[in-house]
Design a protein around this motif. Structure first.
Motif, mmCIF file in Angstrom:
data_model
loop_
_atom_site.group_PDB
_atom_site.id
_atom_site.type_symbol
_atom_site.label_atom_id
_atom_site.label_comp_id
_atom_site.label_asym_id
_atom_site.label_seq_id
_atom_site.Cartn_x
_atom_site.Cartn_y
_atom_site.Cartn_z
ATOM 1 N N PHE A 21 14.357 19.919 21.976
ATOM 2 C CA PHE A 21 13.628 18.669 22.211
ATOM 3 C C PHE A 21 13.103 18.622 23.650
ATOM 4 O O PHE A 21 11.932 18.318 23.882
ATOM 5 N N PHE A 22 13.968 18.931 24.615
ATOM 6 C CA PHE A 22 13.527 18.884 26.022
ATOM 7 C C PHE A 22 12.419 19.896 26.285
ATOM 8 O O PHE A 22 11.423 19.590 26.916
ATOM 9 N N VAL A 23 12.611 21.113 25.763
ATOM 10 C CA VAL A 23 11.641 22.174 26.051
ATOM 11 C C VAL A 23 10.319 21.905 25.325
ATOM 12 O O VAL A 23 9.249 21.899 25.950
ATOM 13 N N GLU A 24 10.403 21.653 23.998
ATOM 14 C CA GLU A 24 9.171 21.583 23.200
ATOM 15 C C GLU A 24 8.457 20.235 23.292
ATOM 16 O O GLU A 24 7.244 20.175 23.339
ATOM 17 N N LYS A 25 9.241 19.151 23.276
ATOM 18 C CA LYS A 25 8.596 17.827 23.252
ATOM 19 C C LYS A 25 8.278 17.313 24.653
ATOM 20 O O LYS A 25 7.310 16.609 24.861
ATOM 21 N N LEU A 26 9.159 17.657 25.631
ATOM 22 C CA LEU A 26 8.976 17.058 26.953
ATOM 23 C C LEU A 26 8.557 18.054 28.025
ATOM 24 O O LEU A 26 8.282 17.670 29.162
ATOM 25 N N GLY A 27 8.553 19.358 27.662
ATOM 26 C CA GLY A 27 8.199 20.370 28.666
ATOM 27 C C GLY A 27 9.176 20.384 29.838
ATOM 28 O O GLY A 27 8.815 20.670 30.979
ATOM 29 N N GLU A 28 10.416 20.079 29.545
ATOM 30 C CA GLU A 28 11.460 20.056 30.584
ATOM 31 C C GLU A 28 12.345 21.295 30.429
ATOM 32 O O GLU A 28 12.384 21.895 29.358
#
Ligand code: SAH
Length: 359
Positions: A21-28
């Motif tokens: 979720f952080f990587v794909e949705k938020l670019g975090e």
């Protein structure tokens, strides 16, 4: 995992799903998941996660929904410290959760659905039918909130509240793995009991997962005629099929099953009922050398106004237990906790919805 508004239900995500979720949705970066997972599972609101920047907290609040149940009412037993919560869910529905204090630690009894569609005649939770399944976040949220509010560690979970856990199979299995995460609540399978009215196909499915949880089976009658009269599920799967599934469960998991038997005056509490119960359990489960240890939990029925069922007298209960013991079956009469706060499930929610209708 996402609602109709496409918001992410963070508390339903596993640690790896949270990373994605952080990587794909938020670019975090991925490590954000490790930063918030332990906080989420302690019930810390996003706004208070000060290890994240304000901008990120705001972004999360916009994209995620907080499904942690809110305390609507709380009752504490003056007799034994049992705490009963009426929780309000994000969509306004209510469920009940109970915390019981034992010498071996605190146990939380959680609900698995809003209402229930199983129709057991003696049960208050099923009277209005099933409204919906609980999400994994709402299942674990009950444990998180109970721990947060009591300020005491919860070490055991029983799924014996409102609803039929095996009728909400996927969410329950997800919950079981979430609650065992070391970075979260860290409550292992061996500390969890799941109670079912006998959804036989799902008992086989659960057995195949080989999770070492304890299964409780609500038997309540020794033969099909008596059982079908109080439990409609018995028309789908009879006593023999149910006990066959129990034997399979024991064979696959090695975990003993405890049988629940609610004693209702004049319905299932005669000496003949006890003898039949001993005979059917012994013949179905104690064949051959892989004999299964059997334990029967006798529960004097909790009288629910709408059902009209009466609890058995003390003598009938003692006599019933004695028959089982004489046939080699361990039987205990359940200690009643929280009797001054009506701690058995279903009734508080009904009261609350009654209030809602009257208002
Ligand atoms: N659906 C699951 C779990 C919820 S009920 C199940 O049927 O097992 C938890 C236990 O409470 C079950 O054994 C259920 O049969 C029992 N129960 C329900 N209503 C009751 C009542 N009025 N008095 C005593 N036990 C009751």
């Amino acid at each position: 995992m996402t609602s109709e508004y496409e918001k992410t239900d963070l508390l339903s995500l596993s640690p790896t799903e949270l990373e994605s979720f952080f990587v794909e949705k938020l670019g975090e970066p991925k490590y954000r998941a490790k930063q918030i997972f332990p906080l989420l599972h302690r019930g810390v609101p996003l706004s208070e996660m000060t290890n994240l920047s304000k901008a990120l907290r705001e972004k999360l609040s916009e994209q995620c929904e907080d499904r942690l149940p809110r305390i609507e009412r709380k009752l504490v037993s003056a007799l034994d410290g049992t705490v009963k919560y009426l929780f309000r869910l994000l969509d306004g529905n209510c469920i009940e959760t109970v915390v019981m204090k034992y010498n071996h630690g605190n146990t939380v009894c959680i609900s698995s659905q809003v209402g229930c569609r199983m129709g057991c005649r003696f049960c208050a939770s099923t009277i209005g039918g099933r409204v919906r399944n609980l999400e994994p976040s709402e299942l674990i949220g009950q444990v998180i909130m109970a721990q947060k509010d009591t300020g005491e560690r919860i070490s055991n979970i029983v799924m014996m509240g409102i609803g039929e856990p095996l009728d909400n199979f996927n969410n329950v299995v997800k919950f079981l793995s979430l609650v065992g995460c070391e970075e979260g609540l860290n409550i292992g399978y061996r500390h969890i009991s799941l109670s079912t009215c006998g959804v036989v196909d799902k008992i086989y499915e659960l057995a195949r997962l080989e999770l070492p949880i304890t299964l409780s089976v609500s038997l309540h009658a020794p033969d099909n005629e008596t059982r079908s009269a109080i439990m409609p599920i018995n028309n789908r799967w009879g006593v023999e099929e149910l006990l066959h599934a129990c034997r399979d469960y024991y064979g696959k998991t090695g975990r003993r099953i405890s049988f629940e038997y609610t004693l209702i005056s004049g319905k299932n509490d005669s000496r003949e009922n006890a003898e039949k119960l001993a005979a059917v359990l012994n013949s179905a489960l104690r064949k051959g050398k892989d004999s299964m240890p059997i334990h029967v939990n006798l529960i004097p029925v909790n009288e629910v106004r709408e059902t009209g069922f009466k609890r058995s007298g003390g003598d009938a209960i003692k006599a019933f237990a004695a028959v089982l013991e004489s046939k080699g079956i361990r039987a205990t009469v359940r200690r009643k906790l929280g009797s001054d706060i009506n701690a058995s499930c279903g009734q508080l929610r009904r009261e609350a919805s009654g209030e809602a209708i009257n208002n």
